[in-house]
Scaffold this motif. Structure first.
Motif, PDB file in Angstrom:
ATOM      1  N   UNK A   1       0.335  -0.998  -0.429  1.00  0.00           N
ATOM      2  CA  UNK A   1      -0.173   0.052   0.301  1.00  0.00           C
ATOM      3  C   UNK A   1       0.514   1.637  -0.265  1.00  0.00           C
ATOM      4  N   UNK A   2       1.917   1.378   0.899  1.00  0.00           N
ATOM      5  CA  UNK A   2       3.198   2.315   0.771  1.00  0.00           C
ATOM      6  C   UNK A   2       3.660   2.221  -0.641  1.00  0.00           C
ATOM      7  N   UNK A   3       4.135   1.669  -0.885  1.00  0.00           N
ATOM      8  CA  UNK A   3       4.519   2.012  -2.139  1.00  0.00           C
ATOM      9  C   UNK A   3       3.889   2.064  -3.355  1.00  0.00           C
ATOM     10  N   UNK A   4       2.556   1.357  -2.765  1.00  0.00           N
ATOM     11  CA  UNK A   4       1.568   2.240  -4.403  1.00  0.00           C
ATOM     12  C   UNK A   4       0.326   3.675  -4.278  1.00  0.00           C
ATOM     13  N   UNK A   5       0.918   3.933  -3.127  1.00  0.00           N
ATOM     14  CA  UNK A   5       0.207   5.251  -2.926  1.00  0.00           C
ATOM     15  C   UNK A   5       2.128   6.151  -2.959  1.00  0.00           C
ATOM     16  N   UNK A   6       2.865   5.966  -3.065  1.00  0.00           N
ATOM     17  CA  UNK A   6       3.582   6.517  -3.194  1.00  0.00           C
ATOM     18  C   UNK A   6       4.324   7.061  -4.983  1.00  0.00           C
ATOM     19  N   UNK A   7       4.024   5.191  -5.532  1.00  0.00           N
ATOM     20  CA  UNK A   7       3.729   5.880  -7.005  1.00  0.00           C
ATOM     21  C   UNK A   7       2.725   6.779  -7.769  1.00  0.00           C
ATOM     22  N   UNK A   8       1.668   6.451  -7.235  1.00  0.00           N
ATOM     23  CA  UNK A   8       0.565   6.762  -7.770  1.00  0.00           C
ATOM     24  C   UNK A   8       0.823   8.652  -7.760  1.00  0.00           C
ATOM     25  N   UNK A   9       0.960   8.993  -6.079  1.00  0.00           N
ATOM     26  CA  UNK A   9       0.946  10.321  -5.700  1.00  0.00           C
ATOM     27  C   UNK A   9       2.270  11.036  -7.219  1.00  0.00           C
ATOM     28  N   UNK A  10       2.865   9.860  -7.103  1.00  0.00           N
ATOM     29  CA  UNK A  10       4.265  11.054  -7.844  1.00  0.00           C
ATOM     30  C   UNK A  10       3.356  10.970  -9.042  1.00  0.00           C
ATOM     31  N   UNK A  11       3.497   9.772  -9.690  1.00  0.00           N
ATOM     32  CA  UNK A  11       3.002  10.251 -11.509  1.00  0.00           C
ATOM     33  C   UNK A  11       1.647  11.066 -12.075  1.00  0.00           C
ATOM     34  N   UNK A  12       0.921  10.863 -10.401  1.00  0.00           N
ATOM     35  CA  UNK A  12      -0.142  11.737 -11.026  1.00  0.00           C
ATOM     36  C   UNK A  12      -1.115  13.178 -10.347  1.00  0.00           C
ATOM     37  N   UNK A  13       0.845  13.756 -10.211  1.00  0.00           N
ATOM     38  CA  UNK A  13       0.990  14.960 -10.023  1.00  0.00           C
ATOM     39  C   UNK A  13       2.024  15.960 -10.997  1.00  0.00           C
ATOM     40  N   UNK A  14       2.037  16.700 -11.932  1.00  0.00           N
ATOM     41  CA  UNK A  14       2.941  18.038 -12.887  1.00  0.00           C
ATOM     42  C   UNK A  14       4.550  17.415 -12.047  1.00  0.00           C
ATOM     43  N   UNK A  15       5.273  17.063 -12.374  1.00  0.00           N
ATOM     44  CA  UNK A  15       6.379  17.128 -12.304  1.00  0.00           C
ATOM     45  C   UNK A  15       7.062  18.697 -11.678  1.00  0.00           C
ATOM     46  N   UNK A  16       6.639  19.409 -12.657  1.00  0.00           N
ATOM     47  CA  UNK A  16       6.879  21.312 -12.649  1.00  0.00           C
ATOM     48  C   UNK A  16       6.471  21.422 -11.432  1.00  0.00           C
ATOM     49  N   UNK A  17       5.121  21.090 -11.089  1.00  0.00           N
ATOM     50  CA  UNK A  17       4.698  21.031  -9.703  1.00  0.00           C
ATOM     51  C   UNK A  17       5.002  20.432  -8.812  1.00  0.00           C
ATOM     52  N   UNK A  18       5.728  19.657  -8.714  1.00  0.00           N
ATOM     53  CA  UNK A  18       6.600  18.758  -7.580  1.00  0.00           C
ATOM     54  C   UNK A  18       7.484  19.707  -7.308  1.00  0.00           C
ATOM     55  N   UNK A  19       8.430  19.918  -8.869  1.00  0.00           N
ATOM     56  CA  UNK A  19      10.323  21.119  -8.382  1.00  0.00           C
ATOM     57  C   UNK A  19       9.615  22.891  -7.472  1.00  0.00           C
ATOM     58  N   UNK A  20       8.153  23.013  -7.827  1.00  0.00           N
ATOM     59  CA  UNK A  20       7.714  24.357  -7.619  1.00  0.00           C
ATOM     60  C   UNK A  20       7.815  24.371  -6.190  1.00  0.00           C
ATOM     61  N   UNK A  21       7.297  23.174  -5.921  1.00  0.00           N
ATOM     62  CA  UNK A  21       6.839  22.762  -4.353  1.00  0.00           C
ATOM     63  C   UNK A  21       8.258  22.446  -3.280  1.00  0.00           C
ATOM     64  N   UNK A  22       9.192  21.871  -4.284  1.00  0.00           N
ATOM     65  CA  UNK A  22      10.142  21.388  -3.256  1.00  0.00           C
ATOM     66  C   UNK A  22      10.779  23.195  -3.317  1.00  0.00           C
ATOM     67  N   UNK A  23      10.972  23.762  -4.225  1.00  0.00           N
ATOM     68  CA  UNK A  23      11.720  24.884  -4.532  1.00  0.00           C
ATOM     69  C   UNK A  23      11.630  26.173  -3.268  1.00  0.00           C
ATOM     70  N   UNK A  24      10.073  26.285  -4.221  1.00  0.00           N
ATOM     71  CA  UNK A  24       9.215  27.726  -3.499  1.00  0.00           C
ATOM     72  C   UNK A  24       8.509  27.113  -1.791  1.00  0.00           C
ATOM     73  N   UNK A  25       8.165  25.763  -1.837  1.00  0.00           N
ATOM     74  CA  UNK A  25       7.417  25.410  -1.014  1.00  0.00           C
ATOM     75  C   UNK A  25       8.526  25.204   0.455  1.00  0.00           C
ATOM     76  N   UNK A  26       9.060  23.860  -0.277  1.00  0.00           N
ATOM     77  CA  UNK A  26      10.057  23.881   0.505  1.00  0.00           C
ATOM     78  C   UNK A  26      10.771  24.484   1.209  1.00  0.00           C
TER      79      UNK A  26
END
Ligand SMILES: Nc1ncnc2c1ncn2[C@@H]1O[C@H](COP(=O)(O)OP(=O)(O)O)[C@@H](O)[C@H]1O
Ligand SMILES: [Mg+2]
Lengths: 244, 349
Positions: free
Chosen positions: B164-189
């Motif tokens: 379940x953990x592995x599936x959740x991680x995979x789907x969360x990452x694959x289900x959101x835009x890469x650019x949003x992930x980058x912005x989250x890490x760069x500006x958000x965190x």
């Protein structure tokens, strides 16, 4: 001396009772041959002995010890298995197939493992194929590697699950030859096989399993010549007819 | 790859190969190899010449001028003069004008020569950007692999919770835009300032905290995709293999380690190549968090010169070269680790 004893072993899958109370015992150096129609539970029975499958009820003793009290990896080191489809490790050479258990389970050093592997490959007549990958071997050669792999672990008992059923007829002889050698050399063997010639000449006991129950069990001559049950007679009759 | 819906890699681990350049016959293959050799010799020389890492090394050894990293990327001089191309382009222009209406037949040549002249002047900056793109991609792929293997193993062999953990991680990452992930890490965190504080950025080989953030982002992203490829590769390993391993007395972990993974990872190479190629291209998103990668260099040049068509054609050629190189190299790797009956050499049964 009793090596393996099964006591009222039961196993069912969802709605299907596969083993309905199987009991028998075999001594060291015995060669027990099990026959029975497809789906009668023969493979399941073997897999229960090395705990690839867990039983629902009953008990199995190896050398007097209930097998569920033994660490499962330890149990499997002591009980070898030879498969119908060989199941050789596809990415390892014949030698590598034999050495894996020696290094990873027995903790032998690489050179010790190689020496022992080559010794056992020689015993099954494959010294010259040690560097071949499974895909490069014939079915008979594969199964002989499978036997060497089991044998090299120096098990107390080897389980054979229809070791010749996947082979072309002309390749069966070489595998049965190796099995006969083992039987004569005193290896304790529990074999599911429909090779009646082997059963007649090598088996100390023949068991007829049908519908998850032992129908009849005894010396092979007795089952072939004088079976008590009609089912035994007709089943063995069919098998022997096939062989002619 | 940014938004799970457009691409769902992992569905078929064998889809990539077949007609890559590595399979070309004879003469054409030779031409590709020659072009590749020239390109890479030039690029590696460029990196060696203008590299802060090597500069630091040689300066310490007493040769402060041998390698120059202190100069701004845009001030670096090219090695191939632009003038001959410019002159040739002018000459073609004259000829075309003299030919009158028939001039269109040769006029395209003028554009090619102009482009070549433009390429020689912009190449130094692009070479430096390519360096960033390459290390972003390679490091992210490798770190991603380290995460992806346990993720995939958890998916296939784990218990309920691990799956379940592995599936959740995979789907969360694959289900959101890469650019949003980058912005989250760069500006958000506050990841960038943490990286700055730790102090391992600002030093070569990672020029800026943004690059470190990009590597974290790409690593996380590619680990999810890689784990999907590896998962389906693991599932294509015959279950009898693990059964046999266990029957010899190997633990489940040992069986996976010594029997399933060596086969599964071989099956995963084509899918892994796919992901590698994707990431080379998607790494251009790092430009949006200020990482001076290949794409950002091109964008900067474009906004300074207004030669947008030219710069994007040139940078496309750079990406193409990187992608083809990867495809060829991975094909080689696949051949090299191939074992009779396991992966490669034709379709598996
Ligand atoms: N893992 C399993 N899940 C469900 N049913 C099974 C499983 N393994 C075996 N069976 C069923 O148990 C019965 C006996 O199978 P098996 O022991 O393989 O018989 P045999 O080896 O005598 O042909 C079959 O009907 C088979 O479908
Ligand atoms: Mg069976």
């Amino acid at each position: 001396m009793t090596l393996l004893e099964l006591e009222g072993v039961r196993k069912s899958y969802e709605d299907e009772d596969v083993l309905r109370g199987v009991s028998f015992a075999m001594d060291r150096q015995d060669v027990e041959v099990i026959v029975g129609p497809s789906g009668s539970g023969k493979s399941t029975l073997l897999r229960c002995v090395n705990r690839l499958t867990e039983i629902d009820d009953g008990a199995i003793y190896l050398d007097g010890e209930e097998i569920h009290g033994i660490d499962e990896n330890d149990l499997r080191r002591r009980v070898g298995m030879v498969f119908q489809d060989f199941n050789l490790f596809a990415h390892r050479t014949a030698r590598g197939n034999v050495t894996l258990g020696l290094t990873a389970v027995l903790g032998l050093s690489k050179p010790e493992a190689v020496e022992r592997a080559d010794d056992y490959l020689d015993r099954v007549g494959l010294a010259d194929q040690a560097d071949s990958y499974p895909a490069e071997l014939s079915g008979g050669q594969k199964q002989r590697v499978g036997i060497a792999r089991a044998l090299a672990m120096d098990p107390e008992l080897i389980l054979f699950d229809e070791p010749t059923s996947a082979l072309d007829p002309e390749l069966i002889g070489e595998v049965l030859g190796v099995m006969r050698d083992l039987a004569e050399g005193g290896t304790t063997m529990l074999c599911v096989t429909h090779e009646m010639g082997f059963a007649r000449s090598a088996a100390s006991t023949l068991t007829f399993l049908d519908d998850g129950r032992v129908v009849e069990r005894g010396p092979p001559e007795q089952l072939f010549e004088n079976p008590r049950e009609d089912r035994t007679r007709s089943f063995l009759g069919q098998l022997t007819d096939l062989e002619r | 790859m940014t938004d799970g819906e457009t691409a769902t890699p992992g569905s078929d681990p064998t889809e990539t190969r077949g007609t890559t350049v590595g399979d070309l016959p004879g003469r054409r293959r030779l031409a590709v190899l020659a072009a590749g050799t020239v390109f890479w010799t030039w690029l590696l020389a460029r990196w060696a010449y203008h590299n802060s890492l090597l500069d630091g090394l040689f300066t310490a050894l007493g040769f402060p001028d041998l390698i120059r990293s202190e100069r701004g990327v845009r001030q670096r001089e090219g090695w191939i003069p632009a003038e001959p191309f410019g002159a040739a382009a002018d000459a073609v222009g004259t000829v075309a004008a003299a030919l009158g209406p028939a001039g269109v037949l040769v006029d395209w040549l003028r554009w090619v020569l102009d482009l070549a002249a433009f390429a020689t002047t912009t190449a130094p900056a692009l070479a430096s950007g390519a360096f960033v793109t390459v290390y972003l991609t390679v490091l992210s792929m490798l770190f991603g692999l380290v995460i992806a293997v346990p993720l995939a193993v958890a998916r296939v062999y784990g218990g309920r919770a691990l799956r379940a953990v592995s599936l959740a991680y995979t789907e969360l990452i694959r289900g959101t835009p890469l650019l949003a992930q980058l912005f989250f890490l760069y500006f958000g965190l506050p990841l960038a300032s943490i990286a700055e504080d730790v102090g391992f950025t600002g030093q070569p080989p990672i020029p800026r905290a943004a690059a470190a953030v990009a590597i974290v982002g790409f690593t996380i992203n590619s680990s999810a995709y890689q784990s999907e490829y590896i998962r389906s590769a693991l599932q294509s390993v015959d279950p009898g293999q693990l059964t046999a391993a266990r029957a010899v007395g190997l633990s489940k972990f040992q069986g996976i380690r010594y029997v399933v993974l060596p086969q599964g990872l071989r099956f995963a190479i084509p899918g892994w190549t796919n992901e590698f190629v994707y990431l080379i291209k998607y790494s251009s998103l790092a430009a949006f968090i200020t990482v001076p990668d290949l794409f950002r260099q091109a964008r900067n040049i474009g906004s300074e010169t207004f030669q947008f068509t030219n710069i994007y054609v040139v940078v496309a050629l750079f990406y193409l070269a990187l992608v083809l190189t990867t495809a060829i190299a991975m094909g080689r790797l696949e051949d090299r680790v191939a074992i009779p009956g396991v992966g490669q050499s034709g379709p598996r049964e």
